[in-house]
Write a protein that holds these residues in place. Structure first.
Motif, short mmCIF file in Angstrom:
data_model
loop_
_atom_site.label_atom_id
_atom_site.label_comp_id
_atom_site.label_asym_id
_atom_site.label_seq_id
_atom_site.Cartn_x
_atom_site.Cartn_y
_atom_site.Cartn_z
N PRO A 39 0.78 -1.19 -0.08
CA PRO A 39 0.15 -0.03 0.02
C PRO A 39 0.69 1.29 -0.06
O PRO A 39 1.95 1.04 0.53
N ARG A 40 0.59 2.27 -0.70
CA ARG A 40 0.83 3.72 -0.91
C ARG A 40 0.02 4.68 -0.56
O ARG A 40 -1.16 4.50 -0.82
N ARG A 41 0.27 5.58 0.17
CA ARG A 41 -0.54 6.71 0.73
C ARG A 41 -0.89 7.69 -0.37
O ARG A 41 0.18 8.02 -1.32
N VAL A 42 -2.05 8.11 -0.83
CA VAL A 42 -2.34 8.93 -1.92
C VAL A 42 -2.52 10.42 -1.25
O VAL A 42 -2.85 10.66 -0.34
N GLY A 43 -2.08 11.28 -2.51
CA GLY A 43 -2.02 12.49 -2.11
C GLY A 43 -1.04 13.17 -0.91
O GLY A 43 -1.12 14.32 -0.48
N GLY A 44 0.18 12.60 -0.69
CA GLY A 44 1.17 13.07 0.43
C GLY A 44 0.65 12.78 1.60
O GLY A 44 -0.11 11.82 2.02
N ASP A 45 0.87 13.74 2.49
CA ASP A 45 0.93 13.53 3.90
C ASP A 45 -0.78 14.32 4.45
O ASP A 45 -0.99 14.27 5.63
N GLN A 46 -1.50 14.65 3.55
CA GLN A 46 -2.86 15.27 3.95
C GLN A 46 -3.61 14.25 4.40
O GLN A 46 -3.73 13.06 3.98
N ARG A 47 -4.34 14.77 5.63
CA ARG A 47 -5.30 13.82 6.25
C ARG A 47 -6.62 13.83 5.38
O ARG A 47 -6.89 15.19 5.04
#
Length: 338
Positions: A39-47
């Motif tokens: 898994p990779r996070r979408v959209g950088g560090d934005q919550r």
């Protein structure tokens, strides 16, 4: 999640999108038909909130829409584009709120037209439908109020084979339908169907050059198919709760519509019938292991145009896949965790 969260990209790789507590995650095949990345996070560090709408354009790009917290007790919608499965999606970009500002109003839906423009739909605080459309050369048009009232559950949006966008939403005792009269124009509220629909069970699919078909479950647990301008047709008793997954595919040389749903027994149930010929009948056949109660089901076709079925449990992150064998009818490989 709202939309097809299992997608074949323009390079033939499959990717999936899932939500976590404060992020949207994506996974992708390293090569078509090959092993998967983590898994990779979408959209950088934005919550973001644990809600996601996915739209898939004819260009193979995935458009993602979610809600993110802004100031106390308020939220705004954000949008990202994923151009290729092994590339990082774009950072989340704020696109506003149907009421300019306020709390989350409901799950969004997104569809992509023939020109690659995303159309975002979401309920407003007055329980009508708001819409936001991308401009051809970047940016967004102003929010539009499409009318309607009393929307219950998430709307569903779909691009027809012409590329024009259609939207469906459940209301008390019925379903509302909006359709674009011309590319880029606002969808207009065209028809209201009186039906005892269960909110949260709508699924739309382009089924011919002229029609999209809406699948929904009624109060007695029957799955129906409705093409605006015609009478709804009963298909079969729902295998379980929630919406069905639906895809058009070739089965033994015939244009068929394939449905899938997590059954009451916890396994995946499949049913197929000739596209737009509901009178031919359909029957469920179950496959695979017993799944978690929150498991969702998705369908796609891979780089070899084989049907791929996937199940994903948001609580565990467990992703299982099965592909159609090179055999008659719908024979599937053993389900594998990836």
């Amino acid at each position: 999640m709202n939309g097809d969260w299992l997608i074949r990209g323009r390079d033939g790789r499959l990717s999936v999108y899932l939500t976590s507590d404060d992020a949207v995650l994506c996974r992708a095949e390293r090569a078509p038909g090959g092993p998967w990345d983590g898994p990779r996070r979408v959209g950088g560090d934005q919550r973001v909130h644990p809600v996601l709408a996915v739209g898939h354009g004819a260009d193979g790009y995935a458009h993602l829409v979610s809600w993110r917290p802004t100031v106390k007790a308020e939220a705004g919608l954000v949008h990202s584009v994923h151009y290729r499965p092994l590339l990082a999606p774009l950072d989340w970009a704020p696109v506003g709120h149907p009421d300019r500002r306020g709390a989350r109003t409901g799950p969004p839906a997104v569809a992509v037209d023939a020109e690659g423009r995303a159309h975002v739909f979401v309920q407003d605080k007055a329980t009508g439908l708001g819409m936001l459309v991308q401009k051809e050369k970047g940016g967004w048009e102003p929010w539009r109020d499409l009318g309607g009232k009393g929307i219950e559950g998430p709307p569903v949006a779909v691009a027809g084979e012409s590329g024009r966008i259609e939207v469906y939403a459940a209301v008390s005792g019925g379903i509302l339908h909006w359709r674009q009269e011309e590319a880029g124009g606002p969808p207009r509220l065209e028809e209201a169907l009186e039906a005892p629909v269960r909110p949260g069970t709508l699924r739309a699919l382009a089924t011919s050059a002229e029609h999209t078909t809406l699948f929904y479950t009624d109060g007695s647990g029957e799955v129906w198919a409705w093409r605006p301008g015609t009478k709804p047709a009963p298909l079969l008793a729902a295998a379980g709760a929630g919406p069905v997954a639906a895809i058009r595919c070739a089965l033994d040389g015939h244009d068929c519509t394939l449905l899938a749903q997590r059954s009451a027994s916890g396994r995946v149930a499949f049913a197929a019938y000739p596209t737009e010929q509901e009178s031919a009948g359909a029957w469920w056949a179950e496959s695979g292991p017993q799944l978690a109660s929150d498991a969702e089901v998705a369908l796609a076709v891979d780089h070899e145009d084989r049907v791929v079925a996937a199940t994903l449990s948001p609580s565990t992150g467990r992703l299982l896949l099965s592909r159609r064998k090179d055999e008659p009818v719908l024979a599937l490989t053993a389900w594998q965790e990836v």
